[in-house]
Write an enzyme that holds these catalytic residues in place. Structure first.
Site, PDB file in Angstrom:
ATOM      1  N   GLN A 136      -4.835  -1.984   9.448  1.00 51.36           N
ATOM      2  CA  GLN A 136      -4.494  -3.167   9.003  1.00 51.36           C
ATOM      3  C   GLN A 136      -5.058  -4.040   9.988  1.00 51.36           C
ATOM      4  O   GLN A 136      -4.781  -4.267  11.031  1.00 51.36           O
ATOM      5  CB  GLN A 136      -3.142  -3.266   8.578  1.00 51.36           C
ATOM      6  N   ASP A 160     -11.392   2.502   3.940  1.00 49.54           N
ATOM      7  CA  ASP A 160     -11.810   0.955   3.808  1.00 49.54           C
ATOM      8  C   ASP A 160     -13.081   0.916   3.592  1.00 49.54           C
ATOM      9  O   ASP A 160     -13.528  -0.437   3.224  1.00 49.54           O
ATOM     10  CB  ASP A 160     -11.131   0.413   5.126  1.00 49.54           C
ATOM     11  N   LYS A 178       0.855  -1.203  -0.255  1.00 50.45           N
ATOM     12  CA  LYS A 178       0.017   0.108   0.149  1.00 50.45           C
ATOM     13  C   LYS A 178       0.895   0.933   0.075  1.00 50.45           C
ATOM     14  O   LYS A 178       0.740   2.270  -0.719  1.00 50.45           O
ATOM     15  CB  LYS A 178      -1.147   0.076   1.286  1.00 50.45           C
TER      16      LYS A 178
END
Ligand code: NAD
Length: 296
Positions: free
Chosen positions: A96, A119, A52
């Site tokens: 994460q 997200d 990422k």
């Protein structure tokens, strides 16, 4: 033999569009910035976070990493997220998952400000998807939609069957495909579905997101179906140097011989997920500066 839908190629196109977009935003004094929070040392998570960060850099976007030890408490993690919520230079926040044992992912999701939830997992964003007015779409479902769109596959009036009902993948994909504009007739299957092969054999578009290696066999697929394989599973393979290899939820060779379109694993949905995270971050920066979203 079916046509391959390459997530590598489509995500590279999107990343090129993002490069131009970021350049333009910078001329307006806006530098999109993604904050990535990693707790603990899970090796797979470390790889995802690295990828990422690398993609952010490739498209010219800023990314800030916060690596916390696995002794971090819920309160410390939430305090960090609150400080990122309040920082006007940070447009998107990603924590994460999975988190180390003892930390509550649901609470963390709800701590992220909905306008920075790149997200797309906050209940507000999930609710907007359910209402048919999506803002942030979670990255994997968003990637699947872009793969269909950019491959010229119409979903309107088609029978779509989604295997899996997770909040991360199956459920949002099913909701989005049945919403206005996508207009598919959607069936959601899960671990308790009876006569699964019977149901999947009706699918014009079959999306597998269950996490079981090569579960979908040719006898479960309608001839000419479009097959999207979201699964990423590592299996043993003594012929590989590492002793393992990645496979999807679909038995690729036999299903490819029957489908009209199919996504590979690796190189399918995986790279799309990161590209859509970048899109969501750029859109977050645009929205926070009074602009409309990118036209994709
Ligand atoms: P999950 O474990 O949260 O959900 C799996 C779902 O599959 C559940 O809803 C369950 O009911 C259903 N299921 C399990 N066994 C089944 C069966 N025998 N028949 C029908 N349905 C069954 O998993 P997830 O987070 O949704 O991920 C699914 C897969 O997608 C995994 O392989 C994961 O690694 C992969 N994934 C890939 C990406 C990507 O970027 N490509 C992103 C997220 C997840």
């Amino acid at each position: 033999m079916s046509e391959l839908i390459s997530g590598k190629i489509i995500s590279a196109q999107i990343n090129e569009e993002l490069c131009l977009e970021v350049k333009q935003l910078k001329t307006k004094g806006i530098e999109p910035c993604l904050a990535v929070v990693l707790v603990g040392e899970d090796p797979a998570s470390e790889v995802y976070v690295r990828n990422k960060k690398r993609t952010s850099e490739e498209i010219g976007m800023k990314s800030i990493g916060h690596n916390l030890p696995d002794t971090t408490t819920q309160r410390e993690l939430e305090t960090l997220i609150q400080s990122l919520n309040a920082d006007p230079a940070v447009h998107g926040i990603l924590c994460q998952f999975p988190l180390p044992e003892g930390l509550d992912e649901k609470k963390v999701i709800q701590t992220i400000a909905p306008e920075k939830d790149v997200d797309g997992l906050h209940p507000l964003n999930a609710g907007l998807i359910a209402m048919g007015i999506p803002k942030f779409i979670s990255c994997t479902p968003y990637g699947v939609l872009q793969m269909l769109k950019r491959s010229g596959i119409s979903t309107s009036g088609k029978n779509a069957v989604v295997l899996g009902r997770s909040n991360l993948v199956g459920r949002p994909i099913a909701t989005l495909l049945s919403s206005k504009g996508w207009d598919a007739t959607v069936t959601v299957c899960h671990s308790r579905t009876s006569d699964l092969a019977e149901v999947t054999s009706q699918a014009d578009i079959l999306i597998a997101a269950i996490g079981i290696p090569e579960f979908v066999k040719a006898n479960m697929v309608k001839p000419g179906a479009v097959v999207i394989d979201v699964g990423i599973n590592r299996i043993d393979d003594p012929n590989k140097a590492k002793g393992t290899r990645l496979v999807g939820d679909v038995a690729f060779e036999e299903v490819a011989a029957k489908a009209s379109f199919i996504t590979p694993v690796p190189g399918g949905v995986g790279p799309m997920t990161i590209a859509m995270l970048m899109v969501n971050t750029v859109n977050a920066a645009r929205w926070q500066n009074g602009l409309t979203e990118m036209d994709l």
